[in-house]
Design a protein around this motif. Sequence first.
Motif, PDB file in Angstrom:
ATOM      1  N   TYR A 177      42.814  -6.224  -3.988  1.00 40.23           N
ATOM      2  CA  TYR A 177      41.939  -7.176  -3.315  1.00 40.23           C
ATOM      3  C   TYR A 177      40.759  -7.541  -4.209  1.00 40.23           C
ATOM      4  O   TYR A 177      40.255  -6.720  -4.963  1.00 40.23           O
ATOM      5  CB  TYR A 177      41.409  -6.580  -2.014  1.00 40.23           C
ATOM      6  CG  TYR A 177      42.473  -6.374  -0.978  1.00 40.23           C
ATOM      7  CD1 TYR A 177      42.755  -7.366  -0.043  1.00 40.23           C
ATOM      8  CD2 TYR A 177      43.212  -5.201  -0.939  1.00 40.23           C
ATOM      9  CE1 TYR A 177      43.739  -7.183   0.910  1.00 40.23           C
ATOM     10  CE2 TYR A 177      44.200  -5.011   0.011  1.00 40.23           C
ATOM     11  CZ  TYR A 177      44.457  -6.005   0.934  1.00 40.23           C
ATOM     12  OH  TYR A 177      45.436  -5.822   1.875  1.00 40.23           O
ATOM     13  N   ARG A 178      40.332  -8.793  -4.069  1.00 37.09           N
ATOM     14  CA  ARG A 178      39.132  -9.254  -4.751  1.00 37.09           C
ATOM     15  C   ARG A 178      38.354 -10.137  -3.787  1.00 37.09           C
ATOM     16  O   ARG A 178      38.931 -10.778  -2.897  1.00 37.09           O
ATOM     17  CB  ARG A 178      39.468  -9.988  -6.042  1.00 37.09           C
ATOM     18  CG  ARG A 178      40.250 -11.250  -5.828  1.00 37.09           C
ATOM     19  CD  ARG A 178      40.528 -11.983  -7.141  1.00 37.09           C
ATOM     20  NE  ARG A 178      41.535 -13.006  -6.941  1.00 37.09           N
ATOM     21  CZ  ARG A 178      41.352 -14.142  -6.284  1.00 37.09           C
ATOM     22  NH1 ARG A 178      40.189 -14.426  -5.775  1.00 37.09           N
ATOM     23  NH2 ARG A 178      42.337 -15.009  -6.132  1.00 37.09           N
ATOM     24  N   ILE A 179      37.070 -10.170  -3.982  1.00 36.39           N
ATOM     25  CA  ILE A 179      36.214 -10.986  -3.133  1.00 36.39           C
ATOM     26  C   ILE A 179      36.360 -12.459  -3.543  1.00 36.39           C
ATOM     27  O   ILE A 179      36.555 -12.756  -4.721  1.00 36.39           O
ATOM     28  CB  ILE A 179      34.743 -10.508  -3.231  1.00 36.39           C
ATOM     29  CG1 ILE A 179      33.876 -11.117  -2.122  1.00 36.39           C
ATOM     30  CG2 ILE A 179      34.172 -10.763  -4.609  1.00 36.39           C
ATOM     31  CD1 ILE A 179      32.487 -10.485  -2.020  1.00 36.39           C
ATOM     32  N   THR A 180      36.302 -13.360  -2.587  1.00 32.92           N
ATOM     33  CA  THR A 180      36.369 -14.797  -2.859  1.00 32.92           C
ATOM     34  C   THR A 180      34.951 -15.369  -2.791  1.00 32.92           C
ATOM     35  O   THR A 180      33.999 -14.670  -2.437  1.00 32.92           O
ATOM     36  CB  THR A 180      37.240 -15.512  -1.809  1.00 32.92           C
ATOM     37  OG1 THR A 180      36.609 -15.349  -0.526  1.00 32.92           O
ATOM     38  CG2 THR A 180      38.663 -14.965  -1.785  1.00 32.92           C
ATOM     39  N   GLU A 181      34.824 -16.646  -3.096  1.00 33.07           N
ATOM     40  CA  GLU A 181      33.518 -17.306  -2.962  1.00 33.07           C
ATOM     41  C   GLU A 181      33.031 -17.242  -1.515  1.00 33.07           C
ATOM     42  O   GLU A 181      31.848 -17.018  -1.266  1.00 33.07           O
ATOM     43  CB  GLU A 181      33.587 -18.754  -3.451  1.00 33.07           C
ATOM     44  CG  GLU A 181      33.530 -18.891  -4.957  1.00 33.07           C
ATOM     45  CD  GLU A 181      32.290 -18.244  -5.574  1.00 33.07           C
ATOM     46  OE1 GLU A 181      31.163 -18.464  -5.091  1.00 33.07           O
ATOM     47  OE2 GLU A 181      32.465 -17.479  -6.554  1.00 33.07           O
ATOM     48  N   GLU A 182      33.956 -17.437  -0.560  1.00 32.35           N
ATOM     49  CA  GLU A 182      33.574 -17.348   0.848  1.00 32.35           C
ATOM     50  C   GLU A 182      33.054 -15.946   1.173  1.00 32.35           C
ATOM     51  O   GLU A 182      32.077 -15.784   1.904  1.00 32.35           O
ATOM     52  CB  GLU A 182      34.751 -17.684   1.774  1.00 32.35           C
ATOM     53  CG  GLU A 182      35.167 -19.139   1.745  1.00 32.35           C
ATOM     54  CD  GLU A 182      36.180 -19.442   0.625  1.00 32.35           C
ATOM     55  OE1 GLU A 182      36.402 -18.581  -0.255  1.00 32.35           O
ATOM     56  OE2 GLU A 182      36.715 -20.558   0.637  1.00 32.35           O
ATOM     57  N   GLY A 183      33.718 -14.935   0.632  1.00 28.29           N
ATOM     58  CA  GLY A 183      33.284 -13.558   0.851  1.00 28.29           C
ATOM     59  C   GLY A 183      31.933 -13.287   0.212  1.00 28.29           C
ATOM     60  O   GLY A 183      31.069 -12.633   0.803  1.00 28.29           O
TER      61      GLY A 183
END
Length: 182
Positions: free
Chosen positions: A69-75
């Motif tokens: 998992y990786r964080i997105t811009e929304e996250g």
Amino acid sequence: MSLRHAILVLLQDQEASGYDLAREFANSIGLVWNATHQQIYLELGKLNEKDMVKFRHIPQDGKPDKKMYRITEEGRDELIRWLRKPAAPPRIRDAFMVKIAGGALSDPSSILRELEDQADLRRERLNTFEDLARKLDDRDSDKNMYTYLTLRRGILDQQAWLNWAEEVRSELRRREDLTTSV
């Protein structure tokens, strides 16, 4: 605070599997927020549905594919929004403290036994926090500095609890002595 934000904090610098995140909860963020493996995996699913994290499959021989998992811009936007809001006061739920409050209906020796068990756990936790703090070799990096500051809070909390336990121990032993001398 929610589990969502704790997971996003852990993903802010690098991708991780659910297993990696559970291990980090045990070793770092778990100082301030507890979560089970099941809770972490459920929340990862919710974060993925809301496009706050994305994952990639890594094939493994003889095992199910691993999801990284990786964080997105929304996250990241959600995390920044949350970080800028004032934190709510912590809610304390401590069954042992309720037992102390109701201690007049118990006997000091049973409270003392449980106090010693609790103190053993606190000493173990204190040792863990101190070991983790010593392992942070570069406090000049932002991530390590904030991790260190969090560990310091955990260390001071455990030390304060152990100091309080010594007061309780002294008072209960004094009471026991009064009771046995009458």
